[in-house]
Write an enzyme that holds these catalytic residues in place. Structure first.
Site, PDB file in Angstrom:
ATOM      1  NE  ARG A 102      -3.911   0.508   1.794  1.00 39.25           N
ATOM      2  CZ  ARG A 102      -5.168   0.559   2.233  1.00 39.25           C
ATOM      3  NH1 ARG A 102      -5.461   1.264   3.315  1.00 39.25           N
ATOM      4  NH2 ARG A 102      -6.123  -0.100   1.624  1.00 39.25           N
ATOM      5  CG  HIS A 129      -8.149  -0.065  -3.412  1.00 38.62           C
ATOM      6  ND1 HIS A 129      -7.379  -1.167  -3.055  1.00 38.62           N
ATOM      7  CD2 HIS A 129      -8.836   0.280  -2.285  1.00 38.62           C
ATOM      8  CE1 HIS A 129      -7.591  -1.438  -1.772  1.00 38.62           C
ATOM      9  NE2 HIS A 129      -8.456  -0.585  -1.279  1.00 38.62           N
ATOM     10  CD  GLN A 132     -12.857  -1.772  -1.757  1.00 44.59           C
ATOM     11  OE1 GLN A 132     -12.149  -1.710  -0.766  1.00 44.59           O
ATOM     12  NE2 GLN A 132     -14.075  -2.298  -1.711  1.00 44.59           N
ATOM     13  CG  ASP A 222     -13.515   6.169  -1.460  1.00 44.92           C
ATOM     14  OD1 ASP A 222     -13.427   6.014  -0.218  1.00 44.92           O
ATOM     15  OD2 ASP A 222     -12.507   6.193  -2.204  1.00 44.92           O
ATOM     16  CB  CYS A 262     -14.142   1.115  -0.744  1.00 45.65           C
ATOM     17  SG  CYS A 262     -13.742   2.859  -0.512  1.00 45.65           S
ATOM     18  NE  ARG A 290     -10.394  -5.367  -0.380  1.00 46.00           N
ATOM     19  CZ  ARG A 290      -9.665  -4.366   0.131  1.00 46.00           C
ATOM     20  NH1 ARG A 290     -10.255  -3.330   0.701  1.00 46.00           N
ATOM     21  NH2 ARG A 290      -8.335  -4.378   0.043  1.00 46.00           N
TER      22      ARG A 290
END
Ligand code: CP
Ligand code: NVA
Length: 303
Positions: A102, A129, A132, A222, A262, A290
């Protein structure tokens, strides 16, 4: 060497394969069938930013497949400043079988993937992402039977999460539309990449959230200020205020519309408590997915 850096690198068939494998792994997990596909394997997790879902679902997923996950805080590893990306990548490739990273800058991922010798998984960058996006598509598939032909209205920033979902929808035959204030839509490099590698109709962009959600099967949102953009928070709060996902906006979508996020959610900003805690919200099912989507990715890269 395969990596998962962006969903745009995958074919539609590869995406469908990962989604069906994720569903299979989810079912096997629910039935408590032991898995050993990662026995003896070590997955390194390097995070320059905070995380709940990505970190824990990867750590749990690796453990459930019989492997070991190793969490390495970004400030300890010092990607690109304690040592060069290439020196990091060449060193850690001796110790781990795959890396989840990340990062602030997507170019960090590209640098490590180019110089290391183990698969690299993007656990969120400023650009995309993909993990996701896979969980999002799995959730849409579960909710509606298929993602193809469904309309996802993303109400918020044209950010990392929006880019990955737009690409996934485009590759799998779902419609993706974006509603955002002027200046916060998809940038030219993304549009060019989309045209070249996804093709078809480009995602439609609206500055009116009510027009965007008309007939939508899914409303997605988001945070308005992503990690790394904290200095813009005040300005964004003002500009995005008309783009809140609330009961009034939801009432303009399709009758059985579902709401995805998310997470983490900034309740009272991009989404209200009423919607988050209401019957249309599937964000926690989505968060659970996830785990399964990433287990499919790990097996795809390592088995
Ligand atoms: N959605 C997501 O990636 O959550 P975390 O930031 O908690 O990992
Ligand atoms: N767009 C958000 C997603 C967090 C999971 C961010 O980058 O901070």
């Amino acid at each position: 060497m395969k990596h998962l850096l962006n969903l745009i690198d995958l074919t539609g068939d590869e995406l469908r394969h990962l989604l069906s494998e994720a569903a299979r792994l989810k079912d096997a997990h629910a039935r408590r069938i032991p898995a050993h596909s990662l026995t003896g394997r070590v997955v390194g997790l390097v995070f320059e930013k905070p995380s709940l879902r990505t970190r824990v679902s990867f750590e749990s997923g690796v453990a459930q497949l019989g492997g070991t996950a190793l969490y390495l805080p970004g400030n300890e590893v010092g990607l690109g400043w304690r040592e060069s990306l290439a020196d990091f990548a060449r060193t850690i490739s001796n110790y781990v079988d795959a890396l989840v990273l990340r990062v602030y800058k997507h170019s960090t991922l590209d640098g490590i993937a180019a110089t290391g010798s183990v698969p690299v998984i993007n656990g969120l960058s400023d650009w995309s992402h993909p993990c996701q996006g896979l969980a999002d598509l799995l959730t849409v598939r579960e909710l509606f039977g298929s993602e193809a032909g469904r309309t996802v209205a993303f109400v918020g920033d044209g950010n990392n999460v929006a880019r990955s979902l737009a690409v996934g929808c485009g590759k799998l035959g779902a419609n993706f539309v974006l509603a955002c204030p002027p200046g916060y839509g998809f940038d030219e490099p993304f549009k060019a990449d989309y045209a070249a590698r996804v093709g078809g109709e480009p995602p439609k962009e609206f500055n009116d959230p009510f027009a965007a959600v008309k007939g939508a099967d899914v409303i997605y949102t988001d945070v308005w200020t992503s990690m790394g953009q904290e200095a813009e928070r005040e300005e964004r709060l003002k500009k995005f205020a008309p783009f809140q996902v609330n009961a009034q906006l939801l009432s303009k979508a399709a009758p059985n519309c579902k709401v995805l996020h998310c997470l983490p959610a900034h309740r009272g900003e991009e989404i209200t408590d009423e919607v988050m805690d209401g019957p249309a919200c599937a964000a926690f099912q989505q968060a659970g997915n996830r785990l399964h989507a990433q287990k499919a990715v790990l097996e795809w890269l390592l088995k």
